[in-house]
Structures are given as C-alpha cells and as structure tokens.
Design an enzyme around this catalytic site. Sequence first.
Site, PDB file in Angstrom:
ATOM      1  N   CYS A 166       0.802  -1.220   0.000  1.00  0.00           N
ATOM      2  CA  CYS A 166       0.000   0.000   0.000  1.00  0.00           C
ATOM      3  C   CYS A 166       0.839   1.276   0.000  1.00  0.00           C
ATOM      4  CB  CYS A 166      -0.953  -0.004   1.192  1.00  0.00           C
ATOM      5  SG  CYS A 166      -2.026  -1.457   1.197  1.00  0.00           S
ATOM      6  N   HIS A 306      -2.511   7.593   6.993  1.00  0.00           N
ATOM      7  CA  HIS A 306      -2.794   6.314   6.333  1.00  0.00           C
ATOM      8  C   HIS A 306      -4.211   5.873   6.693  1.00  0.00           C
ATOM      9  CE1 HIS A 306      -1.891   2.694   4.192  1.00  0.00           C
ATOM     10  NE2 HIS A 306      -2.031   1.932   5.263  1.00  0.00           N
ATOM     11  N   GLU A 317      -0.886   4.513  14.328  1.00  0.00           N
ATOM     12  CA  GLU A 317      -0.596   5.793  13.689  1.00  0.00           C
ATOM     13  C   GLU A 317      -0.933   6.961  14.614  1.00  0.00           C
ATOM     14  OE1 GLU A 317      -0.992   7.877   9.305  1.00  0.00           O
ATOM     15  OE2 GLU A 317      -2.435   6.319   9.876  1.00  0.00           O
ATOM     16  N   LYS A 338      -9.314   8.098   3.190  1.00  0.00           N
ATOM     17  CA  LYS A 338      -9.807   6.740   2.903  1.00  0.00           C
ATOM     18  C   LYS A 338     -11.225   6.545   3.421  1.00  0.00           C
ATOM     19  CE  LYS A 338      -5.423   4.162   2.829  1.00  0.00           C
ATOM     20  NZ  LYS A 338      -4.459   5.210   3.215  1.00  0.00           N
ATOM     21  N   HIS A 343      -9.725   2.300   0.299  1.00  0.00           N
ATOM     22  CA  HIS A 343      -8.281   2.078   0.275  1.00  0.00           C
ATOM     23  C   HIS A 343      -7.875   1.612  -1.120  1.00  0.00           C
ATOM     24  CE1 HIS A 343      -4.293   1.203   1.234  1.00  0.00           C
ATOM     25  NE2 HIS A 343      -4.421   0.412   2.274  1.00  0.00           N
ATOM     26  N   PHE A 406       1.598  -3.555   3.954  1.00  0.00           N
ATOM     27  CA  PHE A 406       1.892  -4.900   4.455  1.00  0.00           C
ATOM     28  C   PHE A 406       3.370  -5.207   4.204  1.00  0.00           C
ATOM     29  CE2 PHE A 406      -2.603  -6.981   4.011  1.00  0.00           C
ATOM     30  CZ  PHE A 406      -3.033  -6.251   5.088  1.00  0.00           C
TER      31      PHE A 406
END
Length: 421
Positions: A166, A306, A317, A338, A343, A406
């Site tokens: 991502c 994110h 985060e 998002k 996403h 990831f």
Amino acid sequence: MNFRRVVVTGLGTVSPIGNNVPETWENAVNGVSGAGPITHFDAYLFKTQFACEVKNFDPNSCMDRRDVRKVDVDTHFGVASAVEAINDSGLNFETEDCNRVGVIFGEGIGGIGALEDEMRAYALNQENGPRFSPFLLTKMISDMTAGIISIRYGLKGPNYVTTSACASSSNAIIDAYDQIRIGRADVIIAGGAEAAICPTGVGGFNAMHALSVRNDDAKGASRPFSKSRDGFVMGEGAATLILEEYEHAVARGAKIYAEIVGTGLTADAYHITSPHPEGEGAYRVMEAALVEAGLNVGDVDYINVHGTSTYAGDIAEAKAIKNLFGEHAYKLNISSTKSFTGHLLGAAGALEALLTILAMENGIVPPTINHEEGDNDPDIDYGMNFTFNKAQKRDVKVALSNTFGFGGHNACIAFKKLESQ
C-alpha cells in the site's frame, strides 16, 4: 552535493469519487462516500459485498480502442490520470527534451483481474489444451502503466514500477523526487494505479479479516479512528502528479501547486501484516521527512494519515503522531481521506498526496467521515483534531502524507506551499 528543488506542476485522477480532479475534490470536501455494492462481479457469497468502485469510466476516452484490450483496467485508470495531469501541467513534449522526462508508477498488485480471468478460462477448458490470450502478460505485469504512458508521449527518461504494497505509489513519488533532485531527469510523471476489486482480491483480504463486513451500511463502513471500525473498504483507481525541477518549471511559466521538501522511508521490521503496536516505524518515517525538509514539528499544519479503518493500524498511527508531535499534535489537523475513497492499495499514496496538495491549494482540510458521537476508542487520544465529519478551513502551508504497507513498509512525503512563484 547540491540537490535541486522539486515541485508539483500537474494533477490527475480517476477515483471512486470522481473521474477527474475537480469532481474528486468537490466530493472530497463534502465527504461524499464512494462506497456501494460491488458490481464488477457477483459477490453475494463473499463476507464483504461492497467496495469503492470507479463509476461511469470509459477507457476509450483516453486510449486507442485497439490498445484498451491489450492492458488491464489498472492501466486504463493510470493512463487516464496521467493524461489529465499532463494536460494540467501544460507540458509540451514536442519542445521538451524527452530524454529528460520519465515515468515512475506504483502498483501493489497489478493485473490480478486479468490473471484471474485467464486461469478461470483455463480451468474450464483444459481438455482443449492450454490456450491463453496473447495479451495476458501485458495485462498482468504491473510495470505496463509506466510503459504505456512513456510510449504514448515518447518519454525516454527513467521508467519503472515500484511495489511496496500500500506504500507503492508513495514510493514512486519519492523515487521521482530523488531522480529529479540528483539531476537524472527534469520532469517525471509519478503516480499509482490499482484495480483489484475482483473475487481473488476481495476473497484474499476477507480471508485475512482485513475488510469491513458492514454490508448493511457500505457508505458508513470506512470509519477511521472510530471504536466501531471493523476493517478497510477496498477501492480502485489512479492518481498522477507531475514532478518537475523548480527552475525548469519557472522557466516555462508553469503553475506550481506545491514543493516536495522532504521524504521518509522506514520499515517496521515487526510483522507481515500488523504495524508495530506503538507506531515506531510511523514515528520514524514522519521524523525522517521533517529532518530532510529542515522542518520542526510545529511547522506542520495537516497530516493526511494512512488511516485505513483497521483496529491496530489506526491506534499505531495515532500513537506515532502524538509521540512525535507532542503538544502540537493537538493543534494540527489530521484526516483520513480513505473514509470516503476507500483504500486504493498501491494507488493510495498517490491519490492521498493529490488530496493533500489540493488541501494546501484551497485552504480546506477534507474530513474523516463516519465518526459517530460517543464512538471513541479508549486507545486513541481524541484531543487530537481528526477533522471528523466536516471539512475545516485552514491555511495549510506544510503538510505530510503518510502511507504504510503490508510487510512493514512506511513512506512519508512533506509538501510545502510556495508563498510566491
């Protein structure tokens, strides 16, 4: 070494909330969700039956009909966003030295839908021998978007794809920034594309328990930093930024949206899917971007986080921001776009960088939608301004855009508004 300055001079996108920049920005400011029932395939047996799909998009509007069938949907999106960004920039490749113009795109998965279709057809027709489309590989490999853009315009500078889950398109932008500032190119078309809303994509993330299963409330399913969050909502699309050496942009009278002043890249080195629980990698990547930019924490006005709407990710985060920014964490704006775009996986960083730049351009921070009163996670400090539910006016002079992937990949880009051109 004297590094050259790098600015952004063009923007383009195909997103779940708009097939161009003006439409996307209008819906972003108004917090219009792009989520709805999946139409790309029959998802009635899947745990998750909704996504943020691109709507009413015609690839023939930006590509030759003969080329459309040779590449996958991710490339259709990517080319369309690049065409818009190039037009927006005013670049003329008939007068540019195209040996000094490159294309770097990020994709996390590539043509997964095309591969899935071919393997399904093979499984159903094995008795007739192995028969595959001659375009399978051009549809499947993730570098094809960068290749098609360069071929279309005759661009012969650096040309490749970045893949870091991502964080892929943020890595593409950072690579483009580095290529320009060390002198290998004057202009780079940088961005990301993704089109993974297919049985394999949805089924795979369902098996990991990564997706929201709020099927009765698709538009309210992506709810970053809310206690009731239950996973991310998959999106698709593309976004492109035109990165250009500052003096080159000034010499041709280009509009400059923002300057990239710092970047950060770190690894969590913790787990293949989960972030470090204290946000250690997120802390260091934001710190690295600020150090490279020569900025203090108090200089930052906005962070496009994110913020995927996953349980562990949002906590990590939020902790990283609080630990790095201290008291200033309560003064800056934070938002997760998002919450309405979903996403976009490998394309997320590019779209979020674009929205961050537009927040600076327009003096408006887009919201984090779907937060309900009392829906507060005890592990998140709600003294920080998450810009819940409604856009807020703010003079954004410095902003960060975070993307994490990831595998523990972390990327952060620091943008600065030019006071005069």
